[in-house]
Design an enzyme around this catalytic site. Structure first.
Site, PDB file in Angstrom:
ATOM      1  N   HIS A 160       0.837  -1.209   0.000  1.00 36.42           N
ATOM      2  CA  HIS A 160       0.000   0.000   0.000  1.00 36.42           C
ATOM      3  C   HIS A 160       0.866   1.252   0.000  1.00 36.42           C
ATOM      4  O   HIS A 160       0.457   2.289  -0.509  1.00 36.42           O
ATOM      5  CB  HIS A 160      -0.901   0.043   1.253  1.00 36.42           C
ATOM      6  CG  HIS A 160      -1.607  -1.240   1.503  1.00 36.42           C
ATOM      7  ND1 HIS A 160      -2.525  -1.759   0.618  1.00 36.42           N
ATOM      8  CD2 HIS A 160      -1.527  -2.144   2.532  1.00 36.42           C
ATOM      9  CE1 HIS A 160      -2.998  -2.910   1.107  1.00 36.42           C
ATOM     10  NE2 HIS A 160      -2.397  -3.162   2.249  1.00 36.42           N
ATOM     11  N   HIS A 174       5.037   6.636   6.777  1.00 36.26           N
ATOM     12  CA  HIS A 174       4.829   6.197   5.401  1.00 36.26           C
ATOM     13  C   HIS A 174       4.335   7.394   4.606  1.00 36.26           C
ATOM     14  O   HIS A 174       4.102   8.468   5.172  1.00 36.26           O
ATOM     15  CB  HIS A 174       3.806   5.052   5.342  1.00 36.26           C
ATOM     16  CG  HIS A 174       2.479   5.472   5.877  1.00 36.26           C
ATOM     17  ND1 HIS A 174       2.136   5.349   7.210  1.00 36.26           N
ATOM     18  CD2 HIS A 174       1.443   6.086   5.272  1.00 36.26           C
ATOM     19  CE1 HIS A 174       0.934   5.861   7.391  1.00 36.26           C
ATOM     20  NE2 HIS A 174       0.503   6.338   6.238  1.00 36.26           N
ATOM     21  N   HIS A 179       1.811   8.920   1.111  1.00 38.11           N
ATOM     22  CA  HIS A 179       0.771   8.752   0.102  1.00 38.11           C
ATOM     23  C   HIS A 179       1.130   9.716  -1.026  1.00 38.11           C
ATOM     24  O   HIS A 179       1.582  10.838  -0.750  1.00 38.11           O
ATOM     25  CB  HIS A 179      -0.608   9.119   0.673  1.00 38.11           C
ATOM     26  CG  HIS A 179      -0.990   8.311   1.884  1.00 38.11           C
ATOM     27  ND1 HIS A 179      -1.763   7.178   1.829  1.00 38.11           N
ATOM     28  CD2 HIS A 179      -0.673   8.475   3.204  1.00 38.11           C
ATOM     29  CE1 HIS A 179      -1.916   6.684   3.055  1.00 38.11           C
ATOM     30  NE2 HIS A 179      -1.265   7.443   3.906  1.00 38.11           N
ATOM     31  N   GLU A 203      -3.640  13.314   0.917  1.00 39.77           N
ATOM     32  CA  GLU A 203      -4.931  12.807   1.402  1.00 39.77           C
ATOM     33  C   GLU A 203      -5.765  13.978   1.914  1.00 39.77           C
ATOM     34  O   GLU A 203      -6.879  14.210   1.434  1.00 39.77           O
ATOM     35  CB  GLU A 203      -4.695  11.765   2.488  1.00 39.77           C
ATOM     36  CG  GLU A 203      -3.926  10.550   1.955  1.00 39.77           C
ATOM     37  CD  GLU A 203      -4.299   9.270   2.636  1.00 39.77           C
ATOM     38  OE1 GLU A 203      -4.117   9.153   3.862  1.00 39.77           O
ATOM     39  OE2 GLU A 203      -4.813   8.369   1.948  1.00 39.77           O
ATOM     40  N   HIS A 211       2.928  10.629   6.640  1.00 38.04           N
ATOM     41  CA  HIS A 211       2.188  10.327   7.869  1.00 38.04           C
ATOM     42  C   HIS A 211       3.105   9.673   8.890  1.00 38.04           C
ATOM     43  O   HIS A 211       3.640   8.590   8.647  1.00 38.04           O
ATOM     44  CB  HIS A 211       1.011   9.384   7.576  1.00 38.04           C
ATOM     45  CG  HIS A 211      -0.112  10.063   6.876  1.00 38.04           C
ATOM     46  ND1 HIS A 211      -1.081   9.365   6.174  1.00 38.04           N
ATOM     47  CD2 HIS A 211      -0.422  11.371   6.748  1.00 38.04           C
ATOM     48  CE1 HIS A 211      -1.947  10.217   5.662  1.00 38.04           C
ATOM     49  NE2 HIS A 211      -1.565  11.448   5.995  1.00 38.04           N
ATOM     50  N   THR A 255      -6.608   6.226   7.390  1.00 37.12           N
ATOM     51  CA  THR A 255      -7.125   6.499   6.052  1.00 37.12           C
ATOM     52  C   THR A 255      -7.002   5.270   5.145  1.00 37.12           C
ATOM     53  O   THR A 255      -7.297   5.326   3.962  1.00 37.12           O
ATOM     54  CB  THR A 255      -6.368   7.668   5.389  1.00 37.12           C
ATOM     55  OG1 THR A 255      -4.994   7.267   5.233  1.00 37.12           O
ATOM     56  CG2 THR A 255      -6.458   8.914   6.234  1.00 37.12           C
TER      57      THR A 255
HETATM   58  O1  LIG Z   1      -0.417   0.310  11.420  1.00 36.50           O
HETATM   59  C1  LIG Z   1      -0.879   0.776  10.402  1.00 36.50           C
HETATM   60  N1  LIG Z   1      -0.170   1.643   9.658  1.00 36.50           N
HETATM   61  C2  LIG Z   1      -0.620   2.323   8.530  1.00 36.50           C
HETATM   62  C3  LIG Z   1      -1.573   3.343   8.610  1.00 36.50           C
HETATM   63  C4  LIG Z   1      -1.888   4.002   7.440  1.00 36.50           C
HETATM   64  S1  LIG Z   1      -3.000   5.292   7.412  1.00 36.50           S
HETATM   65  O2  LIG Z   1      -2.888   5.934   6.135  1.00 36.50           O
HETATM   66  O3  LIG Z   1      -4.283   4.741   7.762  1.00 36.50           O
HETATM   67  N2  LIG Z   1      -2.574   6.347   8.446  1.00 36.50           N
HETATM   68  O4  LIG Z   1      -3.115   6.294   9.552  1.00 36.50           O
HETATM   69  O5  LIG Z   1      -1.743   7.196   8.119  1.00 36.50           O
HETATM   70  C5  LIG Z   1      -1.311   3.699   6.232  1.00 36.50           C
HETATM   71  C6  LIG Z   1      -0.379   2.681   6.167  1.00 36.50           C
HETATM   72  N3  LIG Z   1       0.228   2.405   4.897  1.00 36.50           N
HETATM   73  O6  LIG Z   1       1.170   1.644   4.820  1.00 36.50           O
HETATM   74  O7  LIG Z   1      -0.251   3.000   3.898  1.00 36.50           O
HETATM   75  C7  LIG Z   1      -0.017   1.978   7.314  1.00 36.50           C
HETATM   76  O8  LIG Z   1       0.892   0.962   7.292  1.00 36.50           O
HETATM   77  N4  LIG Z   1      -2.121   0.466  10.011  1.00 36.50           N
HETATM   78  C8  LIG Z   1      -2.809  -0.521  10.711  1.00 36.50           C
HETATM   79  C9  LIG Z   1      -2.973  -1.775  10.146  1.00 36.50           C
HETATM   80  F1  LIG Z   1      -2.407  -2.026   8.953  1.00 36.50           F
HETATM   81  C10 LIG Z   1      -3.703  -2.754  10.805  1.00 36.50           C
HETATM   82  F2  LIG Z   1      -3.866  -3.960  10.247  1.00 36.50           F
HETATM   83  C11 LIG Z   1      -4.247  -2.484  12.049  1.00 36.50           C
HETATM   84  F3  LIG Z   1      -4.936  -3.435  12.701  1.00 36.50           F
HETATM   85  C12 LIG Z   1      -4.073  -1.250  12.619  1.00 36.50           C
HETATM   86  F4  LIG Z   1      -4.587  -1.005  13.815  1.00 36.50           F
HETATM   87  C13 LIG Z   1      -3.354  -0.261  11.956  1.00 36.50           C
HETATM   88  F5  LIG Z   1      -3.155   0.954  12.513  1.00 36.50           F
HETATM   89 ZN   LIG Z   2      -1.253   7.344   5.953  1.00 34.89          ZN
END
Ligand SMILES: O=C(Nc1cc(S(=O)(=O)[N+](=O)[O-])cc([N+](=O)[O-])c1O)Nc1c(F)c(F)c(F)c(F)c1F
Ligand SMILES: [Zn+2]
Length: 258
Positions: free
Chosen positions: A61, A90, A92, A102, A115, A195
């Site tokens: 991703h 990471h 976007h 985003e 982020h 996101t």
């Molecule tokens: O650790 C995570 N990191 C993460 C967040 C975003 S994000 O865009 O959502 N963000 O918060 O910035 C984007 C990416 N990315 O690689 O694109 C990420 O790798 N996500 C995450 C997860 F994968 C799970 F399976 C889970 F259970 C959980 F609680 C999580 F929080």
């Molecule tokens: Zn993110």
């Protein structure tokens, strides 16, 4: 499995992740003139000093730099009850051209968005536990726009060839994300969500107002990454891995500045 394509992209995530239509989803369009100045908002305090980055990976991703989140370092303070601990960062980004962020600001998109994902280690005993709590996570968002090269980004862009395919990871030590921060730490903050799926509504978003500049050449290296693993025959360039803005649903965006 979810993605950013026609079939598996943001408009279909609600099927497997119904919270996609929840009341505090992210990202959002930030309307600066509707943001409420809150003089009680403390300045952001970043203690990324003795940084303990461990690896850089392609998770299908985005490209992610992980940190040892074993003890209280790499802390983020600010509009938060406790200090939050850095777990990973990471990016976007878009295809060629200027979209890719985003969050948007008065409808303006940036070429990319960094982020920095933190968790409330003062209150929760693991990231996974924090990730499902309404005050569990804090993500610091930094806009990237095309301009001069950003020296601090070269350690990352020079490593991207090692993590071209989904599921690849390589050592990445002692990277201090301070070098990716703008000079001003003025910010907007609002209650939101991850996101990407699982889209948990556990994130206090802190979005810096000042973008950093990166060169087109540096962004081009992000676009050499692939969404697919080495085994898959379909090669899909990793780009446009952003979710569009979601409804504000009555939330207030606060500003740390007048
Ligand atoms: O650790 C995570 N990191 C993460 C967040 C975003 S994000 O865009 O959502 N963000 O918060 O910035 C984007 C990416 N990315 O690689 O694109 C990420 O790798 N996500 C995450 C997860 F994968 C799970 F399976 C889970 F259970 C959980 F609680 C999580 F929080
Ligand atoms: Zn993110």
């Amino acid at each position: 499995q979810w993605g950013y394509g026609e079939e598996d992209g943001p408009s279909s995530w609600y099927k497997d992740y119904p919270i996609a239509e929840g009341a505090r989803q992210s990202p959002i369009n930030i309307a600066p003139e509707e943001a409420v100045y809150d003089h009680g908002l403390p300045p952001i305090s970043l203690h990324y000093d003795n940084c303990t980055s461990t690896n850089i990976s392609n998770n299908g991703h985005s490209v992610v730099v992980e940190f040892d989140d074993v003890d209280n370092q790499n802390l983020l303070g600010g509009p938060l009850e406790n200090a939050y601990r850095l777990k990973q960062f990471h990016f976007h980004w878009g295809g060629k051209g200027c979209h890719g962020s985003e969050h948007t600001v008065a409808g303006k998109t940036y070429t990319s968005e960094l982020h920095l994902v933190h968790w409330n280690a003062a209150k929760y005993s693991s990231f996974a536990e924090a990730a499902v709590a309404p005050d569990g996570l804090a993500v610091l968002g930094v806009f990237l726009e095309i301009g001069d090269e950003r020296g601090g980004l070269n350690k990352i862009t020079d490593s991207l060839y090692m993590v071209k395919f989904k599921g690849t990871v390589t050592d990445f030590r002692d990277f201090n994300p301070n070098c990716l921060l703008p000079s001003s730490l003025k910010y907007w903050t609002y209650p939101g969500s991850l996101t990407t799926p699982p889209l948990y509504e556990s994130v206090t978003w802190i979005v810096l107002t000042e973008p950093i500049c990166v060169s087109e050449k540096q962004m081009g290296k992000f676009r050499t990454l692939l969404f697919n693993s080495e085994e898959e025959e379909q090669r899909t360039r990793m780009e446009n891995n952003f979710r569009p803005p979601q409804p504000l649903k009555g939330r207030t965006v606060r500003a740390s500045f007048k």
